[in-house]
Design an enzyme around this catalytic site. Structure first.
Site, PDB file in Angstrom:
ATOM      1  N   ASP A  43       0.855  -1.178   0.000  1.00 37.42           N
ATOM      2  CA  ASP A  43       0.000   0.000   0.000  1.00 37.42           C
ATOM      3  C   ASP A  43       0.899   1.239   0.000  1.00 37.42           C
ATOM      4  O   ASP A  43       2.090   1.164   0.345  1.00 37.42           O
ATOM      5  CB  ASP A  43      -0.896  -0.035   1.243  1.00 37.42           C
ATOM      6  CG  ASP A  43      -1.741   1.204   1.396  1.00 37.42           C
ATOM      7  OD1 ASP A  43      -2.428   1.571   0.418  1.00 37.42           O
ATOM      8  OD2 ASP A  43      -1.702   1.812   2.478  1.00 37.42           O
ATOM      9  N   ASP A  45      -0.262   5.194   0.720  1.00 35.10           N
ATOM     10  CA  ASP A  45      -0.528   6.238   1.715  1.00 35.10           C
ATOM     11  C   ASP A  45      -0.659   5.637   3.111  1.00 35.10           C
ATOM     12  O   ASP A  45      -1.484   4.761   3.350  1.00 35.10           O
ATOM     13  CB  ASP A  45      -1.810   6.980   1.351  1.00 35.10           C
ATOM     14  CG  ASP A  45      -1.682   7.732   0.046  1.00 35.10           C
ATOM     15  OD1 ASP A  45      -1.188   8.869   0.071  1.00 35.10           O
ATOM     16  OD2 ASP A  45      -2.059   7.173  -1.005  1.00 35.10           O
ATOM     17  N   ASP A 223      -2.221  -0.228   5.907  1.00 33.67           N
ATOM     18  CA  ASP A 223      -2.393   0.502   7.167  1.00 33.67           C
ATOM     19  C   ASP A 223      -3.836   0.725   7.600  1.00 33.67           C
ATOM     20  O   ASP A 223      -4.083   0.963   8.782  1.00 33.67           O
ATOM     21  CB  ASP A 223      -1.712   1.866   7.077  1.00 33.67           C
ATOM     22  CG  ASP A 223      -2.446   2.823   6.165  1.00 33.67           C
ATOM     23  OD1 ASP A 223      -2.820   3.918   6.612  1.00 33.67           O
ATOM     24  OD2 ASP A 223      -2.665   2.485   4.993  1.00 33.67           O
TER      25      ASP A 223
END
Length: 277
Positions: A43, A45, A223
């Site tokens: 991932d 961001d 996240d």
């Protein structure tokens, strides 16, 4: 796991508490098999890059591109970015570098750095629905509207007081259009609405059917709530998954910050290089 649509009225902090499993051990490079057996799925961001006040303000720290390029080489191309951002947006952030990627929460895919991007049976949002959702940005100064084509995001990092009003407005639109095939994805100061026919997990499943990813063990790092679907499928591939900044059910470890992730990836590249010389 609850359906993402159930989270429409919940801020991320509550979802994180609900989804958190037992305490996890810090991430150790010893957990990772030789890179010839691994496919990196990363991932962006909040995972590789720190979050910024607006989506356009994120930046790639020195050394990260070098690390990603080296891991891409060491895995014979089995490294892909997995993001809610469009492929075009990903390329702008990492320019001049280009990477294999799953973009738009699984709506787009690029299998190799020199291949064309493909849509993955992902219909765009209905124009009238987009118009109604876009109007939510007028609720408060500081709400930023991001049209990704396959999804629409309402960022409120600059207007945190508008969080509840945003989710209430989205819930009202869903109540008015109960048959609309959409999902609401709560994120870190963002409410994203996309078509229900695809997810990051569906994109990863498609990616893993193609060379050079096929037959490898995926290592996924994410996240937030949008990454939960990928965490959930890693056991299907005997893969590894790690969360960033919070605990998540079923992961093999937890990083504190994106900088910790970058250090970890650099260590893996150096470890593999040391074996070869």
């Amino acid at each position: 796991m609850a359906d993402n649509s159930d989270f429409a009225e919940l801020p991320l902090r509550d979802i994180a508490d609900e989804q958190a499993g037992d305490a996890v051990m810090p991430v150790s490079a010893s957990l990772v098999p030789p890179l010839g057996d691994i496919a990196f799925l990363l991932d962006i961001d909040g995972t590789l890059l720190e979050l910024a006040a607006t989506p356009r303000e994120v930046w790639v720290p020195p050394g990260l591109a070098e690390t990603l390029n080296r891991l891409h080489e060491l895995t014979s191309g089995a490294l892909a970015l997995v993001s809610g951002r469009s492929l075009n947006d990903i390329d702008l952030i990492f320019a001049p570098e280009v990477y294999p990627a799953v973009g738009g929460h699984g709506a787009e895919m690029r299998l190799a750095i020199d291949s064309e991007a493909d849509a993955v049976q992902a219909p765009p949002l209905d124009k009238e629905l987009k118009r109604r959702l876009a109007a939510i940005a007028k609720l408060s100064p500081g709400i930023l509207l991001e049209d990704k084509g396959y999804s629409l995001a309402l960022h409120y990092r600059l207007a945190p007081q508008a969080e509840q009003a945003i989710y209430q407005a989205v819930s009202q639109i869903r109540a008015d259009l109960p048959e609309a095939p959409i999902e609401v994805l709560p994120g870190k100061c963002v409410c994203e609405i996309k078509h229900a026919g695809f997810t990051k997990a569906s994109g990863v499943r498609e990616l893993m059917t193609h060379s050079p990813f096929k037959g490898r063990k995926p290592l996924f790092i994410g996240d937030d709530v949008t990454d939960e679907t990928v965490f959930a499928i890693m056991p299907d591939y005997d893969g590894l998954s790690f969360s960033v900044g919070r605990q998540a059910r079923g992961v093999h470890g937890q990083f504190g910050t994106p900088n910790d992730v970058r250090i970890f990836l650099g260590e893996l590249a150096r470890r593999e290089d040391a074996k070869r010389f």
